[in-house]
Write an enzyme that holds these catalytic residues in place. Structure first.
Site, short mmCIF file in Angstrom:
data_model
loop_
_atom_site.label_atom_id
_atom_site.label_comp_id
_atom_site.label_asym_id
_atom_site.label_seq_id
_atom_site.Cartn_x
_atom_site.Cartn_y
_atom_site.Cartn_z
CD GLU A 211 28.28 42.73 41.93
OE1 GLU A 211 29.40 43.29 41.90
OE2 GLU A 211 28.06 41.63 41.39
CG HIS B 81 26.88 30.93 45.74
ND1 HIS B 81 28.22 30.61 45.65
CD2 HIS B 81 26.59 31.58 44.59
CE1 HIS B 81 28.71 31.04 44.51
NE2 HIS B 81 27.75 31.64 43.84
C1 TPP Z 1 30.88 40.16 42.81
C2 TPP Z 1 30.17 39.06 42.09
N1 TPP Z 1 29.04 39.32 41.42
C3 TPP Z 1 28.37 38.34 40.78
C4 TPP Z 1 28.84 37.05 40.80
C5 TPP Z 1 28.05 35.94 40.10
N2 TPP Z 1 28.79 35.49 38.91
C6 TPP Z 1 29.61 34.42 38.96
S1 TPP Z 1 30.40 34.17 37.54
C7 TPP Z 1 29.65 35.48 36.77
C8 TPP Z 1 30.01 35.84 35.36
C9 TPP Z 1 31.49 36.06 35.17
O1 TPP Z 1 31.81 36.35 33.86
P1 TPP Z 1 33.29 36.58 33.37
O2 TPP Z 1 34.06 37.40 34.36
O3 TPP Z 1 33.25 37.09 32.00
O4 TPP Z 1 33.98 35.14 33.43
P2 TPP Z 1 33.57 33.77 32.67
O5 TPP Z 1 32.59 33.07 33.56
O6 TPP Z 1 33.01 34.14 31.36
O7 TPP Z 1 34.83 32.98 32.57
C10 TPP Z 1 28.77 36.10 37.67
C11 TPP Z 1 27.91 37.24 37.35
C12 TPP Z 1 30.03 36.82 41.52
N3 TPP Z 1 30.58 35.59 41.60
N4 TPP Z 1 30.68 37.83 42.15
#
Ligand code: TPP
Lengths: 325, 394
Positions: free
Chosen positions: A60, A130
């Protein structure tokens, strides 16, 4: 006029803004091919290409810093923060940079083309990460405009005005209403002016003021109050900063009472600012203390969400207390 | 202190070093058929711990399948699976001491089960009932247990990465014989907190293992839209951190890599980065539909690298496990999970007073007043507040 939900209205606004102006570029986490986790940007990449609608890495801070740079260069970036709860990693870029670009450079540089869109608010069993309504942090930051629409028609017109406004705007979208709020939306291009509140309904006993998803609850409480013979005037503030003091003050002069309701916690919430201003402007007209119905001063819970929220019942009871003061 | 003693090399012609100049080898031990690669070394593992790992594999598979179904039936609001990444998570967990702190992202519940979190505890959290250790305040899957040294999950991504560095630094200052492990996805490795956390750990030499589950996707964003370089591992080197890349679908390779990382982190009191290459077989979460951004063929290809199956074949080759053992264990867990759902879902929700506790160490006056207002509301509208009505005294 076409019937659509709030998400479709936002999608249409983005589509029109991008179609009319090549400098409008839309990006954020999952915003590209997939169209965002809520699908607000669906099909925009197909239509305008990967250069103008794209996924960003998951940062972000990076998204808003990048958007600041683009805007300083004369583009109109529309950056999405996936949930308002995750706007805080970008807080420094927004509060120290976006907001002060113009001021600190003596207007040599500005990021006026920037719009930040983000879903906010509770009532979706999302717990504290959320569900937050962080608007007050930004209303206290001079240089930012803060806009919150209440339904599809408003969302489309306000978003188009926000994108074209020459100041950075944070556009909070009530995600509880994304699919739940369906209504007639004018075709084509139109704008709803920023910094103008709307009198949604006139009345004579009390002014009820709110914004975004809270308007639904205010309207429901007002209906019940009307059944009890209380005449409510309802105002949607729409733009929180700079806000339309005159419309609110005029209404309070007519009704003699004001109730403000927002989802965010009470203490330090924007209702406090409004109450202080209206008390200054309308002191001699007030027949009851200005009432605030807000979220509790705790993080947003999961299992006790109903109890925490500034809901219809709490607003209704507060209306009666105010009128019977 | 960090060893910065490498001799500088000079050149007189401008020379660009490409990111890919650093080629990272990927450690692997187990072949698809359950035999070892030639010359591969077995990590330290005995029969009891090998079977304990496998039990957690099966438990996690069953839990994930059943709870995803429970979510579809509307019994819980949300779910996230570990499917496809069991080896990455359990291979790491099994290399740790029980008192090593685990700071997870959210997809690592297999490690929590390995530590001894009970089925009831999992259920109480997911149903956010009165027995949830987190008092029903967070969405499903946000587990935590002080007793099991598993830090409660926080949804904002990446925030645990610098915290892990600090936690480990505290362990070092107190002279503890433990390390901290921090799990995160390749997506979260884009957050500012990742860069801050690695740099803090490297400069201050904290005994922390940074464990990146590179599962190819961050929600819909594929890894090639997440980063331009060769994954996450080279970043560790860039920050001056010893780094190892491993096949994340290979239980024994992950175990070996983490055993080494732990030994180095503890003996040298320094950070180590592990990048486990894997694939998220399921949807991102119960709110996601991956058919919108990736093909069934792609998923199928990865199913052939199923980490649980590969590990099971190895156990069978040792003579430690049989198909009938397998059948029985799946049946047992399926029954236990179903029974536990039925118990947890009818338990009451946390007491009304928990609305205002733990915001501060003690409940301040303004919050006790707000609680009183809520109690009055509940009495006025018992139908609306059905779950709390009648319990306002609590
Ligand atoms: C600071 C923040 N931004 C956005 C989100 C929304 N979000 C939750 S999980 C995710 C993707 C995470 O991907 P990754 O770190 O590769 O882990 P994976 O889910 O693939 O295990 C996002 C964008 C969040 N939880 N926190």
């Amino acid at each position: 006029m076409a019937k659509m939900n709030l998400l479709q209205a936002i999608n249409e606004a983005l589509d029109i803004a991008m179609g009319n102006d090549d400098t409008v570029v839309v990006f954020g986490e999952d915003v590209g091919h997939f169209g965002g986790v809520f699908r607000a940007t669906a099909k925009l990449q197909d239509k305008f290409g990967k250069d103008r609608c794209f996924n960003t890495p998951l940062t972000e801070q990076g998204i808003i810093g990048f958007a600041n740079g683009m805007a300083a260069q004369g583009m109109r970036p529309v950056a999405e923060i996936q949930f308002a709860d995750y706007i805080f990693p970008a807080f420094d870029q927004i509060v120290n940079e976006t907001a002060k670009f113009r001021y600190r450079s003596g207007n040599e540089f500005d990021v006026g083309g920037l719009t930040i869109r983000t879903p906010y608010g509770g009532g979706i069993a999302g717990g504290h990460y959320h569900s937050q309504s962080p608007e007050a942090y930004f209303t206290q930051t001079p240089g930012l405009k803060v806009v919150v629409p209440r339904n599809p028609e408003q969302a489309k017109g306000l978003l188009l005005a926000s994108i074209r406004d020459n100041n950075p705007v944070i556009f909070f979208e009530p995600k509880r209403l994304y699919r739940a709020s369906v209504g007639e939306v004018p075709e084509g291009d139109y704008e709803i002016p920023l910094s103008a509140a709307e009198v949604v309904k006139t009345g004579s006993d009390i002014t009820l003021l709110g914004w975004g998803a809270q308007m639904e609850l205010i309207e429901a409480a007002a209906k019940r109050a009307e059944n009890d013979g209380i005449s409510c005037e309802i105002i949607d503030l729409r733009t929180l900063m700079p806000w339309d003091v005159d419309t609110v003050a005029q209404s309070v002069i007519n009704t003699g009472r004001l109730l403000i309701s927002h989802e965010a916690p009470l203490s330090g919430g924007f209702a406090g600012e409004i109450a202080a201003t209206i008390q200054e402007q309308c002191f001699l007209y007030l027949e009851a203390p200005i009432a605030r119905v807000c979220g509790l001063d705790t993080p947003y819970p999961l299992s006790l969400e109903k109890e925490h929220m500034a809901n219809e019942h709490k607003i209704f009871e507060a209306i009666k207390t105010c009128v019977n003061f | 202190m960090t060893d910065n003693s490498a001799q500088p090399q000079h050149c007189t012609e401008a020379t660009l070093v490409d990111g890919h100049a650093l080629v990272f080898p990927t450690l692997r031990v187990l072949q698809a058929d359950g035999s070892l690669y030639e010359q591969a070394q077995l990590p330290q593992i005995d029969k009891a711990s090998a079977l304990k790992i496998y039990h957690s594999c099966v438990f996690t598979r069953v839990l994930d399948e059943r709870m995803l179904a429970a979510q579809r039936q509307g019994r819980i609001s949300f779910y996230m699976t570990c499917t496809g990444e069991e080896a990455a998570v359990l291979g790491a967990a099994a290399a740790l001491d029980d008192a090593d702190m685990i700071m997870a992202q959210y997809r690592e519940h297999a490690a929590l089960h390995y530590r001894g979190f009970t089925l009831e505890q999992f259920m109480n959290q997911m149903f956010s009932n009165i027995n949830d250790l987190g008092k029903g305040r967070q969405m499903p899957i946000h587990y935590g247990s002080k007793a099991l040294h598993y830090m409660t999950i926080s949804s904002p991504l990446g925030t645990q990465i610098p915290q892990a560095a600090g936690y480990a630094y505290g362990q070092k200052m107190r002279g503890e014989d433990n390390v901290t492990i921090c799990f995160f996805g390749e997506g979260a490795a884009s957050e500012g907190d990742f860069h801050a956390g690695l740099n803090m750990a490297a400069v201050h030499q904290a005994p922390v293992i940074f464990f990146c589950r590179n599962n190819g996707y961050a929600i819909s964003t594929p890894a090639e839209e997440q980063y331009a370089g060769d994954g996450i591992a080279p970043r560790g080197v860039g920050y001056g951190i010893k780094t190892i890349r491993v096949d994340g679908n290979d239980m024994l390779a992950v175990l070996a890599a983490t055993q080494l990382a732990r030994q180095v982190a503890l003996e040298q009191q320094c950070p180590v980065l592990i990048e486990a290459m894997s694939y998220r077989l399921g949807a991102h979460s119960s709110s996601d539909d991956p058919s919108g951004y990736r093909s069934k063929e792609e998923e199928q290809k990865w199913r052939e690298h199923d980490p649980v199956l590969r590990y099971k074949l190895w156990l069978q080759a040792q003579g430690w496990w049989s198909e009938s053992d397998d059948e029985a264990l799946y049946q047992q867990y399926k029954q236990e999970v179903l029974a536990a759902v039925k118990v947890a879902e009818v338990l009451p929700m946390p007491e009304l007073s928990t609305l205002v506790t733990d915001v501060y160490d003690e409940v301040p006056k303004h919050l006790s007043e707000q609680l009183e207002q809520v109690k009055t509301q509940v009495q006025q509208y018992p139908e609306y507040y059905r779950a709390t009505a009648g319990k306002e005294h609590l």
